[in-house]
Scaffold this active site. Structure first.
Site, PDB file in Angstrom:
ATOM      1  N   GLU A  53      91.286 -49.653  -7.871  1.00 46.12           N
ATOM      2  CA  GLU A  53      91.168 -49.768  -9.322  1.00 46.12           C
ATOM      3  C   GLU A  53      92.509 -50.117  -9.943  1.00 46.12           C
ATOM      4  O   GLU A  53      93.560 -49.969  -9.328  1.00 46.12           O
ATOM      5  CB  GLU A  53      90.641 -48.465  -9.934  1.00 46.12           C
ATOM      6  CG  GLU A  53      91.553 -47.281  -9.706  1.00 46.12           C
ATOM      7  CD  GLU A  53      91.317 -46.155 -10.706  1.00 46.12           C
ATOM      8  OE1 GLU A  53      90.693 -46.391 -11.742  1.00 46.12           O
ATOM      9  OE2 GLU A  53      91.810 -45.043 -10.452  1.00 46.12           O
ATOM     10  N   GLY A  56      99.813 -42.932 -15.586  1.00 40.57           N
ATOM     11  CA  GLY A  56     100.618 -41.738 -15.834  1.00 40.57           C
ATOM     12  C   GLY A  56     102.071 -42.151 -16.061  1.00 40.57           C
ATOM     13  O   GLY A  56     102.598 -43.007 -15.355  1.00 40.57           O
TER      14      GLY A  56
HETATM   15  N1  LIG Z   1      85.409 -46.469  -1.768  1.00 46.62           N
HETATM   16  C1  LIG Z   1      86.186 -45.404  -1.560  1.00 46.62           C
HETATM   17  N2  LIG Z   1      86.536 -45.049  -0.306  1.00 46.62           N
HETATM   18  C2  LIG Z   1      87.317 -43.964  -0.066  1.00 46.62           C
HETATM   19  N3  LIG Z   1      87.812 -43.174  -1.039  1.00 46.62           N
HETATM   20  C3  LIG Z   1      87.498 -43.475  -2.322  1.00 46.62           C
HETATM   21  C4  LIG Z   1      86.681 -44.605  -2.651  1.00 46.62           C
HETATM   22  N4  LIG Z   1      86.562 -44.647  -3.995  1.00 46.62           N
HETATM   23  C5  LIG Z   1      87.239 -43.603  -4.468  1.00 46.62           C
HETATM   24  N5  LIG Z   1      87.814 -42.876  -3.486  1.00 46.62           N
HETATM   25  C6  LIG Z   1      88.605 -41.643  -3.659  1.00 46.62           C
HETATM   26  O1  LIG Z   1      88.321 -41.085  -4.945  1.00 46.62           O
HETATM   27  C7  LIG Z   1      89.486 -41.104  -5.779  1.00 46.62           C
HETATM   28  C8  LIG Z   1      89.121 -41.382  -7.214  1.00 46.62           C
HETATM   29  O2  LIG Z   1      88.447 -42.618  -7.341  1.00 46.62           O
HETATM   30  P1  LIG Z   1      88.882 -43.706  -8.402  1.00 46.62           P
HETATM   31  O3  LIG Z   1      87.917 -44.835  -8.296  1.00 46.62           O
HETATM   32  O4  LIG Z   1      90.310 -44.023  -8.216  1.00 46.62           O
HETATM   33  O5  LIG Z   1      88.615 -42.970  -9.791  1.00 46.62           O
HETATM   34  P2  LIG Z   1      89.601 -42.487 -10.960  1.00 46.62           P
HETATM   35  O6  LIG Z   1      89.583 -43.571 -11.996  1.00 46.62           O
HETATM   36  O7  LIG Z   1      88.943 -41.266 -11.474  1.00 46.62           O
HETATM   37  O8  LIG Z   1      90.955 -42.277 -10.392  1.00 46.62           O
HETATM   38  C9  LIG Z   1      90.380 -42.152  -5.128  1.00 46.62           C
HETATM   39  O9  LIG Z   1      91.738 -41.948  -5.451  1.00 46.62           O
HETATM   40  C10 LIG Z   1      90.082 -41.919  -3.647  1.00 46.62           C
HETATM   41  O10 LIG Z   1      90.720 -40.751  -3.166  1.00 46.62           O
HETATM   42 MG   LIG Z   2      92.065 -43.541  -9.286  1.00 44.38          MG
END
Ligand SMILES: Nc1ncnc2c1ncn2[C@@H]1O[C@H](COP(=O)(O)OP(=O)(O)O)[C@@H](O)[C@H]1O
Ligand SMILES: [Mg+2]
Length: 377
Positions: free
Chosen positions: A317, A323
Site C-alpha cells: 500500500e 507517520g
Molecule cells: N497480502 C498480504 N500478505 C501478507 N501480509 C499482509 C497482506 N496484507 C496485509 N498484510 C499484513 O497486514 C498489515 C496491515 O495491512 P495493510 O494493508 O498495510 O493495512 P493498513 O492500511 O491498516 O496498514 C500489513 O502491514 C501486513 O503485516
Molecule cells: Mg499498512
C-alpha cells in the site's frame, strides 16, 4: 525574508487521531522559527476546528471546556481570503495562511476530503492532491491502478458489504476457489490495520468478511504473501520524485496489526533493510513508479511485502500522510540518506508552494475565438 505562516493541522475524525497528535507535535517543534510562524490547528473527534497555543493540549485532553488559549476557528473555502477565521467572545479575526501542512492520518485528512477544502481555499498544502489522496486511501482503487500499470500486487477480489451481509458463505466459497488460502481481508478505506484479519480456512474467511463489512462499504480480499517481510520506502517530490533507501519493519505480532503498530511498541525498524543491492534498487524504482501511478505529490511511504519463502515482491500500500514523528519510518529513511527532519519539512513546504504556483499559472477559463456554440445568441 518575511517568515511564512504555516498552518499545521492535526487530530481529525479518524481512528488515527492520537497518532496524528504525536506526528504534528514533532513537525511543529522542528519547523524553523526564524523562517516560519506556526499556527497550530486541531480538529477534534467531532470535527470542530481549534487554534491557539492551547489547541494541542486541549485535543490531547480530549474532553471538557476549551481553555482560553484555544479558540474555535474555520478555514473558509473562499479563495479571496486565504485565511483562518478565529472566533473570540467579541467577534472574529483573520490569520492569513501561506501554506497548510496537514498531519491528519486516515479518514477526513488523508483521503482527499481535506485536500478538496485546501483547493477551494486556494492554499498551497503539503502532500498529495485530491485524486492522489483519494485513490491511495482506497485499497481497491489503488490496487487496480497498480495492477493496470503492471506493478506487482497480490491477487485480489472485492465485494460490496451489502452483498457480504446477504450471502457471506457463497462469497467465501467463490473467493476460496479463486484465490485459495490463506487470505487477508480488509476494509479498503481504513488504516492502522483496523478491521483486517487473516483467514486460514473457510470458517475464518466468512467471519473475516463479515467483520470487515462492518467498517466499510466494500471489502478487499487478497492472497496472503507467505512469510512476508515488510519493506518500506519513502518518496519525496512532485513530478520527479526521489526514493529513499528501503527500511524494514519487524512486527512484534503475527502480522503488523494495530497492537504491533501502537500498543506493544515492540516492532523494530531496520534502516537500511537488509537486502541485496539489486533488490533494493528494484524496490526503490517500484516505489517511484507506484507514487506516479497514483498521481501522488509531495510525499508518500510505499510499503512492500517480500516473501521469505520464494522471494516474491509485492506492493502492499501507499500512505500519503505517513507517520511523521521524528522516530517514524518516513522521516528516518530520509535522515538516513542525508535529509534531516527539519530539512525534509522545508522541502515539503517548497514542493507544496511549487505545485500551487504551477497550478495558478494554468488557464482557468477559456474564451473561444468564434461564437459558433452560442445557439441562442
Ligand atoms: N497480502 C498480504 N500478505 C501478507 N501480509 C499482509 C497482506 N496484507 C496485509 N498484510 C499484513 O497486514 C498489515 C496491515 O495491512 P495493510 O494493508 O498495510 O493495512 P493498513 O492500511 O491498516 O496498514 C500489513 O502491514 C501486513 O503485516
Ligand atoms: Mg499498512
Amino acid at each position: 525574508m518575511k517568515p511564512k505562516t504555516i498552518a499545521v493541522l492535526f487530530g481529525g475524525r479518524s481512528g488515527e487521531h492520537e497518532v496524528s497528535l504525536v506526528s504534528a507535535e514533532s513537525v511543529m517543534k522542528a519547523l524553523d522559527p526564524t523562517r516560519h510562524t506556526v499556527v497550530p490547528v486541531g480538529v477534534d473527534k467531532e470535527g470542530r476546528w481549534w487554534t491557539g497555543p492551547g489547541a494541542m493540549a486541549y485535543l490531547r485532553r480530549g474532553e471538557g471546556e476549551a481553555p482560553a488559549d484555544c479558540r474555535p476557528c474555520l478555514l473558509p473555502p473562499d479563495p479571496t481570503r486565504r485565511s483562518l477565521i478565529v472566533f473570540s467572545d467579541d467577534g472574529s479575526e483573520e490569520i492569513p495562511i501561506d501554506v497548510v501542512f496537514p498531519v491528519i492520518h486516515g479518514t477526513f485528512g488523508e483521503d482527499g476530503t481535506m485536500q478538496g477544502l485546501f483547493e477551494l481555499a486556494d492554499l498551497p498544502y503539503v502532500g498529495a492532491g485530491v485524486a492522489g489522496s483519494a485513490v491511495a486511501m482506497d485499497k481497491v482503487l489503488q490496487k487496480r491502478l497498480h495492477r493496470d500499470a503492471g506493478l506487482p500486487v497480490p491477487a485480489f477480489l472485492h465485494y460490496y458489504s451489502t452483498a457480504i451481509r446477504e450471502r457471506a458463505e457463497e462469497i467465501a466459497a467463490e473467493v476460496e476457489a479463486a484465490l485459495g488460502m490463506p487470505l487477508f481481508i480488509k476494509p479498503p478505506n481504513l488504516g492502522s490495520s483496523v478491521g483486517i484479519s487473516k483467514a486460514r480456512n473457510r470458517e475464518e474467511l466468512v467471519a473475516a468478511l463479515r467483520h470487515a463489512a462492518l467498517f466499510d462499504r466494500k471489502v478487499l480480499v487478497e492472497r496472503a504473501v507467505p512469510e512476508a517481510r515488510e519493506i518500506e520506502v519513502a518518496v519525496l517530490g512532485n513530478q520527479d520524485p526521489v526514493a529513499s533507501i528501503p527500511g524494514e519493519v519487524v512486527p512484534s505480532n503475527d502480522f503488523y496489526d494495530y497492537d504491533a503498530k501502537y500498543v506493544d511498541n515492540a516492532s523494530a525498524l531496520h534502516i537500511p533493510a537488509d537486502l541485496p543491492d539489486a533488490l533494493a534498487d528494484r524496490v526503490r524504482a517500484l516505489a517511484v513508479k507506484a507514487f506516479r501511478t497514483l498521481d501522488c505529490e509531495g510525499m508518500a511511504r510505499v510499503d512492500f511485502l517480500l516473501s521469505r519463502v520464494d522471494g516474491s515482491l509485492f506492493i502492499n500500500e501507499i500512505n500519503t500522510i505517513p507517520g511523521f514523528t521524528s522516530i517514524s519510518m518516513y522521516p528516518k529513511l530520509f535522515a538516513a540518506v542525508g535529509i534531516p527532519y527539519a530539512e525534509l519539512l522545508e522541502r515539503l513546504i517548497a514542493l507544496a508552494e511549487r505545485r500551487h504556483a504551477e497550478q495558478r499559472a494554468l488557464l482557468r477559463s477559456y474564451t473561444p475565438k468564434t461564437d459558433w456554440h452560442r445557439r441562442d445568441g
